[in-house]
Design a protein around this motif. Structure first.
Motif, PDB file in Angstrom:
ATOM      1  N   VAL A  77       0.669  -0.900  -0.090  1.00 15.02           N
ATOM      2  CA  VAL A  77      -0.468  -0.076   0.016  1.00 15.02           C
ATOM      3  C   VAL A  77       1.084   1.252  -0.131  1.00 15.02           C
ATOM      4  O   VAL A  77       0.573   2.411  -0.570  1.00 15.02           O
ATOM      5  CB  VAL A  77      -0.947  -0.299   1.192  1.00 15.02           C
ATOM      6  CG1 VAL A  77      -1.467   0.925   1.865  1.00 15.02           C
ATOM      7  CG2 VAL A  77      -2.066  -1.275   1.079  1.00 15.02           C
ATOM      8  N   VAL A  78       2.097   1.576   0.426  1.00 12.53           N
ATOM      9  CA  VAL A  78       2.732   2.480   0.724  1.00 12.53           C
ATOM     10  C   VAL A  78       3.607   2.951  -0.647  1.00 12.53           C
ATOM     11  O   VAL A  78       3.474   3.946  -1.123  1.00 12.53           O
ATOM     12  CB  VAL A  78       3.965   2.103   1.365  1.00 12.53           C
ATOM     13  CG1 VAL A  78       4.923   3.231   0.794  1.00 12.53           C
ATOM     14  CG2 VAL A  78       3.125   2.413   3.274  1.00 12.53           C
ATOM     15  N   ARG A  79       3.773   1.571  -1.245  1.00 17.04           N
ATOM     16  CA  ARG A  79       4.479   1.886  -2.916  1.00 17.04           C
ATOM     17  C   ARG A  79       3.358   2.157  -3.969  1.00 17.04           C
ATOM     18  O   ARG A  79       3.576   2.736  -4.415  1.00 17.04           O
ATOM     19  CB  ARG A  79       5.201   0.390  -2.853  1.00 17.04           C
ATOM     20  CG  ARG A  79       6.772   0.506  -2.761  1.00 17.04           C
ATOM     21  CD  ARG A  79       6.929  -1.386  -2.221  1.00 17.04           C
ATOM     22  NE  ARG A  79       7.961  -1.679  -2.219  1.00 17.04           N
ATOM     23  CZ  ARG A  79       9.330  -1.587  -1.677  1.00 17.04           C
ATOM     24  NH1 ARG A  79       9.437  -0.113  -2.413  1.00 17.04           N
ATOM     25  NH2 ARG A  79       9.964  -1.651  -0.520  1.00 17.04           N
ATOM     26  N   ALA A  80       2.125   1.511  -3.765  1.00 20.83           N
ATOM     27  CA  ALA A  80       0.655   1.548  -4.205  1.00 20.83           C
ATOM     28  C   ALA A  80       0.637   3.435  -3.930  1.00 20.83           C
ATOM     29  O   ALA A  80       0.833   4.169  -5.371  1.00 20.83           O
ATOM     30  CB  ALA A  80       0.387   1.263  -3.736  1.00 20.83           C
ATOM     31  N   GLU A  81       0.607   3.388  -2.770  1.00 28.29           N
ATOM     32  CA  GLU A  81       0.687   5.533  -2.814  1.00 28.29           C
ATOM     33  C   GLU A  81       1.762   6.107  -3.822  1.00 28.29           C
ATOM     34  O   GLU A  81       1.167   7.368  -4.236  1.00 28.29           O
ATOM     35  CB  GLU A  81       0.534   5.539  -1.122  1.00 28.29           C
ATOM     36  CG  GLU A  81      -0.430   7.571  -1.108  1.00 28.29           C
ATOM     37  CD  GLU A  81      -1.482   7.590  -1.657  1.00 28.29           C
ATOM     38  OE1 GLU A  81      -1.595   8.855  -1.431  1.00 28.29           O
ATOM     39  OE2 GLU A  81      -2.344   6.767  -1.715  1.00 28.29           O
ATOM     40  N   TYR A  82       2.564   5.893  -3.414  1.00 27.86           N
ATOM     41  CA  TYR A  82       3.710   6.415  -3.860  1.00 27.86           C
ATOM     42  C   TYR A  82       3.769   6.609  -5.671  1.00 27.86           C
ATOM     43  O   TYR A  82       3.667   7.398  -6.354  1.00 27.86           O
ATOM     44  CB  TYR A  82       4.825   5.932  -3.971  1.00 27.86           C
ATOM     45  CG  TYR A  82       6.030   6.434  -4.894  1.00 27.86           C
ATOM     46  CD1 TYR A  82       6.995   7.896  -4.513  1.00 27.86           C
ATOM     47  CD2 TYR A  82       6.993   5.292  -5.397  1.00 27.86           C
ATOM     48  CE1 TYR A  82       7.929   8.200  -4.908  1.00 27.86           C
ATOM     49  CE2 TYR A  82       7.894   6.261  -6.367  1.00 27.86           C
ATOM     50  CZ  TYR A  82       8.322   7.482  -6.294  1.00 27.86           C
ATOM     51  OH  TYR A  82       9.247   7.833  -6.852  1.00 27.86           O
ATOM     52  N   GLU A  83       3.545   5.484  -5.771  1.00 28.79           N
ATOM     53  CA  GLU A  83       3.168   5.141  -7.325  1.00 28.79           C
ATOM     54  C   GLU A  83       1.970   5.695  -8.090  1.00 28.79           C
ATOM     55  O   GLU A  83       2.189   6.103  -9.706  1.00 28.79           O
ATOM     56  CB  GLU A  83       3.445   4.007  -7.802  1.00 28.79           C
ATOM     57  CG  GLU A  83       4.774   3.189  -7.363  1.00 28.79           C
ATOM     58  CD  GLU A  83       4.441   1.109  -7.526  1.00 28.79           C
ATOM     59  OE1 GLU A  83       3.518   0.853  -8.386  1.00 28.79           O
ATOM     60  OE2 GLU A  83       5.515   0.571  -7.415  1.00 28.79           O
ATOM     61  N   ARG A  84       0.751   5.355  -7.415  1.00 26.75           N
ATOM     62  CA  ARG A  84      -0.721   6.741  -8.026  1.00 26.75           C
ATOM     63  C   ARG A  84      -1.171   7.121  -6.676  1.00 26.75           C
ATOM     64  O   ARG A  84      -1.711   6.910  -6.336  1.00 26.75           O
ATOM     65  CB  ARG A  84      -1.612   5.552  -8.417  1.00 26.75           C
ATOM     66  CG  ARG A  84      -0.591   4.641  -9.919  1.00 26.75           C
ATOM     67  CD  ARG A  84      -2.053   3.740 -10.440  1.00 26.75           C
ATOM     68  NE  ARG A  84      -1.815   3.092  -9.193  1.00 26.75           N
ATOM     69  CZ  ARG A  84      -0.806   2.179  -8.776  1.00 26.75           C
ATOM     70  NH1 ARG A  84       0.240   1.584  -9.592  1.00 26.75           N
ATOM     71  NH2 ARG A  84      -1.324   0.098  -7.681  1.00 26.75           N
ATOM     72  N   PRO A  85      -0.052   8.370  -6.356  1.00 25.40           N
ATOM     73  CA  PRO A  85      -1.059   9.104  -5.392  1.00 25.40           C
ATOM     74  C   PRO A  85      -2.472   9.216  -5.527  1.00 25.40           C
ATOM     75  O   PRO A  85      -2.903   9.455  -6.855  1.00 25.40           O
ATOM     76  CB  PRO A  85      -0.535  11.024  -5.336  1.00 25.40           C
ATOM     77  CG  PRO A  85       1.368  10.175  -5.892  1.00 25.40           C
ATOM     78  CD  PRO A  85       0.711   9.004  -7.573  1.00 25.40           C
ATOM     79  N   THR A  86      -3.125   9.379  -4.398  1.00 20.42           N
ATOM     80  CA  THR A  86      -4.547  10.125  -3.886  1.00 20.42           C
ATOM     81  C   THR A  86      -4.495  11.659  -3.922  1.00 20.42           C
ATOM     82  O   THR A  86      -5.729  11.883  -4.062  1.00 20.42           O
ATOM     83  CB  THR A  86      -4.867   8.551  -2.834  1.00 20.42           C
ATOM     84  OG1 THR A  86      -4.912   9.159  -1.877  1.00 20.42           O
ATOM     85  CG2 THR A  86      -5.447   7.036  -3.342  1.00 20.42           C
ATOM     86  N   LEU A  87      -3.677  11.693  -3.041  1.00 22.33           N
ATOM     87  CA  LEU A  87      -3.698  13.374  -2.874  1.00 22.33           C
ATOM     88  C   LEU A  87      -2.698  14.344  -4.339  1.00 22.33           C
ATOM     89  O   LEU A  87      -2.186  13.687  -5.216  1.00 22.33           O
ATOM     90  CB  LEU A  87      -2.824  13.674  -2.090  1.00 22.33           C
ATOM     91  CG  LEU A  87      -3.995  13.325  -0.404  1.00 22.33           C
ATOM     92  CD1 LEU A  87      -2.832  12.939   0.828  1.00 22.33           C
ATOM     93  CD2 LEU A  87      -4.925  12.874   0.028  1.00 22.33           C
TER      94      LEU A  87
END
Length: 140
Positions: free
Chosen positions: A109-119
Motif C-alpha cells: 500500500v505504501v508503494r502503491a500510494e507513491y506510484e499512484r498518489p490519491t492526493l
C-alpha cells in the motif's frame, strides 16, 4: 531488515493464509458489523504502531497516514495486525491474524500510494523516491 522483504508475493500469501479482512471502508464491503466499527477504531488507535508512513501538509499536520498496528480484536480478544490507511480523502482499515500477511500488505500500500498518489502532490515530491514523497516512512 523487515520480515516483509523476504516474504512470498502477496497473492501466494493470500492463498496460504487467506485475504485481509476489511474492518472499515465502504459500508457494503466491510467484514465487520457496522455496530462494531467504533470498538475496532478505538482498539486500533490505541494499538502498538509497528510501522508508519506519513505525508504532512503545508501546516505540518498529517494529510495522509498509513500505519501497521498490532492490536487486540475487541470481539474475539485475539491479537491481530491492522493496516490503517487515513487521508483527508478516505479512510480504510483492514486486518489479519498473521503478521507477515499484514506487513506485506502495508509495504504494498505504501508503494502503491507513491506510484499512484490519491492526493494532489507538489511536483518536487514526485519521482524522487519514497523518502522524498513521504515525510516519514520506513519503506526503502
Amino acid at each position: 531488515m523487515n520480515a516483509a522483504l523476504a516474504a512470498k508475493p502477496l497473492p501466494q500469501l493470500s492463498a496460504q493464509y487467506g485475504p485481509m479482512r476489511s474492518v472499515i471502508g465502504a459500508p457494503s464491503t466491510t467484514d465487520v458489523l457496522a455496530e462494531q466499527h467504533d470498538a475496532f477504531l478505538f482498539n486500533i488507535a490505541g494499538g502498538k504502531v509497528l510501522r508508519e508512513s506519513v505525508i504532512k501538509g503545508a501546516d505540518r499536520k498529517p494529510v495522509l497516514a498509513i500505519r501497521f498496528v498490532e492490536y487486540t480484536d475487541p470481539v474475539t480478544r485475539t491479537q491481530r495486525y491492522a493496516l490503517d490507511f487515513w487521508s483527508i480523502r478516505r479512510v480504510s482499515v483492514s486486518d489479519h491474524g498473521n503478521r507477515l500477511m499484514a506487513e506485506v500488505t502495508y509495504e504494498r500500500v505504501v508503494r502503491a500510494e507513491y506510484e499512484r498518489p490519491t492526493l494532489d502532490m507538489p511536483a518536487e515530491r514526485l519521482g524522487k523516491g519514497l523518502s522524498v514523497f513521504y515525510d516519514v516512512t520506513d519503506v526503502a
